[in-house]
Design an enzyme around this catalytic site. Structure first.
Site, PDB file in Angstrom:
ATOM      1  N   ASN A 166      -6.378 -35.951 -26.763  1.00  0.00           N
ATOM      2  CA  ASN A 166      -5.428 -34.826 -25.492  1.00  0.00           C
ATOM      3  C   ASN A 166      -5.797 -34.264 -24.930  1.00  0.00           C
ATOM      4  O   ASN A 166      -4.858 -33.762 -23.753  1.00  0.00           O
ATOM      5  CB  ASN A 166      -4.645 -34.406 -26.612  1.00  0.00           C
TER       6      ASN A 166
ATOM      7  N   ARG B  70       4.280 -41.123 -28.102  1.00  0.00           N
ATOM      8  CA  ARG B  70       5.016 -39.822 -27.408  1.00  0.00           C
ATOM      9  C   ARG B  70       4.078 -39.007 -26.354  1.00  0.00           C
ATOM     10  O   ARG B  70       4.411 -38.828 -25.128  1.00  0.00           O
ATOM     11  CB  ARG B  70       4.877 -38.553 -28.334  1.00  0.00           C
TER      12      ARG B  70
ATOM     13  N   CYS C 204       8.661 -37.721 -34.003  1.00  0.00           N
ATOM     14  CA  CYS C 204       7.501 -38.582 -34.794  1.00  0.00           C
ATOM     15  C   CYS C 204       7.540 -37.610 -36.129  1.00  0.00           C
ATOM     16  O   CYS C 204       8.643 -37.545 -36.431  1.00  0.00           O
ATOM     17  CB  CYS C 204       6.293 -37.462 -34.149  1.00  0.00           C
TER      18      CYS C 204
ATOM     19  N   ASP D  31      -3.110 -28.965 -35.303  1.00  0.00           N
ATOM     20  CA  ASP D  31      -3.295 -29.791 -35.543  1.00  0.00           C
ATOM     21  C   ASP D  31      -5.127 -30.100 -36.827  1.00  0.00           C
ATOM     22  O   ASP D  31      -5.786 -31.419 -36.817  1.00  0.00           O
ATOM     23  CB  ASP D  31      -4.235 -31.431 -34.126  1.00  0.00           C
TER      24      ASP D  31
ATOM     25  N   ILE E 147       4.278 -23.560 -35.336  1.00  0.00           N
ATOM     26  CA  ILE E 147       4.084 -24.977 -34.370  1.00  0.00           C
ATOM     27  C   ILE E 147       5.130 -25.414 -34.453  1.00  0.00           C
ATOM     28  O   ILE E 147       6.550 -26.421 -33.751  1.00  0.00           O
ATOM     29  CB  ILE E 147       3.526 -25.704 -33.322  1.00  0.00           C
TER      30      ILE E 147
HETATM   31  C1  EPZ Z   1       0.498 -31.392 -28.000  1.00  0.00           C
HETATM   32  O1  EPZ Z   1       2.114 -32.291 -28.076  1.00  0.00           O
HETATM   33  C2  EPZ Z   1      -0.739 -32.665 -28.778  1.00  0.00           C
HETATM   34  N1  EPZ Z   1      -0.314 -33.483 -27.941  1.00  0.00           N
HETATM   35  C3  EPZ Z   1      -0.315 -32.102 -30.230  1.00  0.00           C
HETATM   36  O2  EPZ Z   1      -1.192 -32.629 -30.876  1.00  0.00           O
HETATM   37  C4  EPZ Z   1      -0.378 -30.487 -30.252  1.00  0.00           C
HETATM   38  O3  EPZ Z   1      -0.461 -30.581 -31.992  1.00  0.00           O
HETATM   39  C5  EPZ Z   1       0.554 -29.961 -29.582  1.00  0.00           C
HETATM   40  O4  EPZ Z   1       0.558 -29.828 -28.018  1.00  0.00           O
HETATM   41  C6  EPZ Z   1       0.532 -28.452 -29.852  1.00  0.00           C
HETATM   42  O5  EPZ Z   1      -0.890 -27.954 -29.377  1.00  0.00           O
HETATM   43  C7  EPZ Z   1      -0.413 -34.101 -27.041  1.00  0.00           C
HETATM   44  O6  EPZ Z   1      -1.242 -33.306 -26.178  1.00  0.00           O
HETATM   45  C8  EPZ Z   1      -0.913 -35.197 -26.516  1.00  0.00           C
HETATM   46  P1  EPZ Z   1       3.857 -29.023 -26.890  1.00  0.00           P
HETATM   47  P2  EPZ Z   1       3.010 -31.117 -27.580  1.00  0.00           P
HETATM   48  O7  EPZ Z   1       4.981 -28.949 -26.450  1.00  0.00           O
HETATM   49  O8  EPZ Z   1       3.018 -30.814 -25.802  1.00  0.00           O
HETATM   50  C9  EPZ Z   1       8.157 -27.404 -28.650  1.00  0.00           C
HETATM   51  C10 EPZ Z   1      -2.414 -34.754 -32.177  1.00  0.00           C
HETATM   52  O9  EPZ Z   1      -1.718 -34.835 -33.592  1.00  0.00           O
HETATM   53  N2  EPZ Z   1       8.322 -27.617 -27.664  1.00  0.00           N
HETATM   54  O10 EPZ Z   1       2.965 -28.039 -26.788  1.00  0.00           O
HETATM   55  O11 EPZ Z   1       4.250 -32.236 -27.367  1.00  0.00           O
HETATM   56  C11 EPZ Z   1       8.113 -27.799 -29.863  1.00  0.00           C
HETATM   57  O12 EPZ Z   1       8.538 -28.575 -30.484  1.00  0.00           O
HETATM   58  C12 EPZ Z   1      -1.029 -34.120 -31.554  1.00  0.00           C
HETATM   59  O13 EPZ Z   1      -2.808 -34.487 -31.093  1.00  0.00           O
HETATM   60  C13 EPZ Z   1       9.853 -27.131 -27.267  1.00  0.00           C
HETATM   61  O14 EPZ Z   1      10.377 -26.644 -27.627  1.00  0.00           O
HETATM   62  O15 EPZ Z   1       3.283 -29.919 -27.604  1.00  0.00           O
HETATM   63  C14 EPZ Z   1       6.081 -27.627 -30.521  1.00  0.00           C
HETATM   64  O16 EPZ Z   1       7.415 -26.516 -31.489  1.00  0.00           O
HETATM   65  C15 EPZ Z   1       0.450 -33.800 -32.000  1.00  0.00           C
HETATM   66  N3  EPZ Z   1      10.380 -27.711 -25.849  1.00  0.00           N
HETATM   67  C16 EPZ Z   1       5.772 -26.357 -29.848  1.00  0.00           C
HETATM   68  O17 EPZ Z   1       6.931 -26.698 -28.397  1.00  0.00           O
HETATM   69  C17 EPZ Z   1       9.449 -28.610 -24.593  1.00  0.00           C
HETATM   70  O18 EPZ Z   1       9.965 -29.021 -24.157  1.00  0.00           O
HETATM   71  C18 EPZ Z   1       4.489 -26.403 -28.422  1.00  0.00           C
HETATM   72  O19 EPZ Z   1       4.405 -27.896 -28.178  1.00  0.00           O
HETATM   73  C19 EPZ Z   1       7.999 -28.843 -25.265  1.00  0.00           C
HETATM   74  C20 EPZ Z   1       7.793 -28.447 -26.723  1.00  0.00           C
END
Ligand code: EPZ
Length: 418
Positions: free
Chosen positions: A23, A92, A116, A309, A331
């Site tokens: 990540n 994603r 996902c 994670d 989360i």
């Molecule tokens: C990153 O995803 C990681 N992926 C995820 O790892 C990780 O679980 C996540 O951060 C949280 O730490 C990568 O870095 C590639 P977020 P990301 O945007 O950036 C909400 C793995 O297994 N949200 O921080 O997509 C969202 O729904 C993966 O390696 C909004 O509401 O996660 C979530 O509830 C899985 N609107 C929370 O925020 C948005 O525009 C955190 O999402 C964006 C996110």
């Protein structure tokens, strides 16, 4: 369909070196689009997602070379702004192309990334941030059309219902490095992976203050230059190996793990009765041979809180820890798809809203189970290592955990194509 077959019930012994962080690596690859010069990246993990990102950058016009299994070189002399669904839909994390395309070209047409297996993955905060910087955003036939011709530095707030957004922060920072003016991002994510990305950007000539905090300030510059960067160790992989030692009552030395990136996780393990020894700046020793674990209560939170994670992996461990444990997922509230598979192995877990109520059993039994995502796969493999008999973990995309060749383990996890 691939299968990981595990003959469990024996302790894992040996040593393992953790790969580079998936990540961190994915946004770092995307950051190479911000310059015409060459960016060389070391300690890249050997993962299908990395190859998918490499294909995406190639499609955009970059010259992408894998110099050796863990070193890649990216030169984006001339690039286009269109990222097609057939590639974006595979991963994603492709969403992190938006920031560099807007920074470099002031426009991007990228297929809307899908959800996902643990629920919707919105990008409203990404869009809100780009609009704050003066972008126009249109959605047309599943594609995001962004026009950044009037972008300039701005004050952004990236906080959402579940805290900040990791890839959203990456996108805003990358775009802001080449946008005239000062951009201040309040409620930035401060995960180690974001810190690592910022360190590369600074090495490329970006001006970023507040790295490692929840407020990042970026002063746009006219251009960025090439750099060489070593990706940080994967804290989630390190944590998963630690759980593997604990759940099998084994003794593993994990090299290349930065304990500062795992404070909340190690704190919870300590509360449960497992003290992980630090045997060097990046060496952790887990001797769980006579371990008696206690139940714990975990709530996943944005960094520096307990990482989502590592939620599934800990659930597998608590499923065989006597007593009542609770994991609350703040989360991704639906990130418990794997629990029904653990229940097929005998786990006693009830889901109440965003929480898993876990009654620890002494032993799980092997079964044929289906993985729903990367971390769920890990949890089911861990449960299989604990069970006395054979477990088959079926999954669409294989998570490669080749214990017998990597950890010189006392037991073997073999891979056979279904
Ligand atoms: C990153 O995803 C990681 N992926 C995820 O790892 C990780 O679980 C996540 O951060 C949280 O730490 C990568 O870095 C590639 P977020 P990301 O945007 O950036 C909400 C793995 O297994 N949200 O921080 O997509 C969202 O729904 C993966 O390696 C909004 O509401 O996660 C979530 O509830 C899985 N609107 C929370 O925020 C948005 O525009 C955190 O999402 C964006 C996110």
């Amino acid at each position: 369909m691939d299968v990981v077959r595990i003959q469990g019930g024996r302790a894992l012994h040996g040593s393992i070196t953790v790969s580079g962080a998936k990540n961190a690596c994915l946004p770092i690859f995307a950051a190479a689009l911000l310059t015409e010069e060459t960016v060389t990246i070391d300690n890249v993990p050997e993962l299908s997602d990395v190859h998918t990102m490499g294909k995406l950058l190639t499609h955009l016009g970059a010259d992408v070379k894998q110099l050796d299994p863990h070193t890649w070189q990216i030169t984006a002399k001339k690039i286009t702004h269109f990222a097609p669904h057939k590639l974006v839909s595979q991963m994603r994390a492709s969403v992190v192309l938006l920031g560099p395309l807007l920074g470099r070209l002031r426009k991007a047409v990228v297929s809307q990334p899908g959800g996902c297996n643990f629920g919707p993955r919105p990008i409203d905060l990404h869009i809100k941030g780009f609009k704050s910087m003066g972008c126009t955003v249109r959605m047309k036939r599943g594609y995001l059309h962004l026009d950044g011709s009037n972008m300039k530095g701005a004050e952004l707030f990236l906080g959402g219902r579940q805290g900040s957004t990791v890839t959203g922060t990456a996108n805003m920072v990358m775009a802001a490095t080449l946008v005239r003016g000062i951009t201040r991002i309040d409620s930035s994510a401060c995960e180690p992976e974001i810190e690592d990305l910022c360190r590369l950007l600074v090495a490329m000539g970006a001006r970023i203050d507040g790295i490692g905090t929840h407020v990042l300030t970026i002063e746009g510059v006219d251009r960025l230059h090439g750099a060489r960067h070593r990706v940080i160790p994967d804290r989630i992989e390190a944590g998963t190996w630690i759980v593997a030692a604990a759940i099998t009552r084994g003794d593993i030395t994990v090299h290349g793990a930065n304990s500062k990136h795992l404070s909340a996780f190690l704190d919870k393990l300590d509360e449960s009765g497992l003290s992980v020894l630090t045997e060097g700046p990046e060496t952790l020793r887990i001797n769980a041979t006579n371990l008696k674990l206690r139940p714990v209560d975990i709530i996943t939170l944005p960094h520096p809180g307990y990482p989502t994670d590592l939620q599934a992996q800990m659930c597998a461990l608590l499923a065989v820890t006597p007593g009542l444990s609770i994991i609350t997922e703040r989360i991704y509230p639906n990130r418990f798809m794997y629990v029904s598979e653990l229940q097929r192995m005998g786990a006693d877990i009830a889901i109440e809203g965003p929480s898993a109520i876990i009654k620890g059993r002494s032993r799980l039994s092997g079964a044929m189970v289906m993985a729903s995502d990367l971390r769920a796969s890990a949890a089911l493999i861990l449960a299989g290592l604990h069970a006395n008999d054979e477990t088959w973990v079926l999954q669409k995309l294989l998570v490669l955990w080749d214990f017998h060749s990597r950890a010189h383990a006392g037991q073997r996890a073999t891979l056979s194509r279904w």
